[in-house]
Design a protein around this motif. Sequence first.
Motif: not given
Length: 250
Positions: A145-155
Motif C-alpha cells: 500500500h505504500g512506502p515503509i518510510i516517508s520521502p523525507q526520511c528517505f531523503r
Amino acid sequence: EDTYHSWCRLGKTWIGQDTYQDEWGRQFRLRGRASWYMKGSVTSSEELDSFEPPDPYASERINGVRLAVKEFQGRLAVFGGIQDAFEIPSQMVGTVTFLSSLHRNPSFAAKLIRLSVNYNAELAKSMIDAGVDAIVSGDDYAYKHGPIISPQCFRQFILPGLRRITEVCAKRHVPFIKHCDGYCVPLLGLMIEAGIDGLHAIEPAAGMNIGQLKREYGNRLCLLGNVDCSHTLCEGSPKDVAEEVRACIR
C-alpha cells in the motif's frame, strides 16, 4: 557444485534444526528453499561499535560470481546481488526499532546505515571486478500500500547511501538496478535522484503499472518486471505467463 555449496554455507552458523545465524548475526528459519527472518543481532550503539562486518572480498563469495561469469558470459547477463541502506540496518535491530531510531536516535540509525553502505559499496566493487554485467540491490522500501518510510526520511537517511553505491557502479561503467517490491512510486523520484539506472520488480499486485511508469520515467529508467510473481509465475500455465508478458510489452 562445490563452489555453490561453499557459497550456501558462507557465514551460516546453525543454531537449531532449521534455524541459522548469518554473517551479520541475524537469525533466520529455513522453510524448504526460503529463509524467514527471525531476530536481529544488535541491541545498542555500544554493541554496534564492536561489530565486525563480513568480508566483501571473501573468496567463497566472489568465486561463485566468477564461476557464473565464466559459465554464462556472452549468453546471459550476469547480475551481482547486493543490498544498500535499508534492509541490513532494519534487520540488525528489527524493523520497528530501526524505524523509530530514524526519529528518536538518528545517530544510531546513521551508524547502522553507514555499516551497511560501506560493506555493500565494496561488495559491488568486488563483483564488478569479477565481471558482472550489472549490480542489483535488493532492499524493499515499500509494501503493497505504500512506502515503509516517508520521502523525507528517505531523503535524509537512505538516499545518500544509495547514491554512494550507484556512483561506485557509474565510475566502473556498470548499470545499477534497484529492486523494490510494493508500491514505491512516492519514492521513485528520489531513487532516480540517487542515480539508479533500472527499476525492478514493478509489482502488479501492489498497483504498479509498467505503462504509466514508462510514460513518466521511461526516458530515465530501464524498467524490468510487472509480471505477477505471486501467482502467474508460480502457479500459472506457460500460456498465462506468455499472455501477461505480452500485455506488459504492449
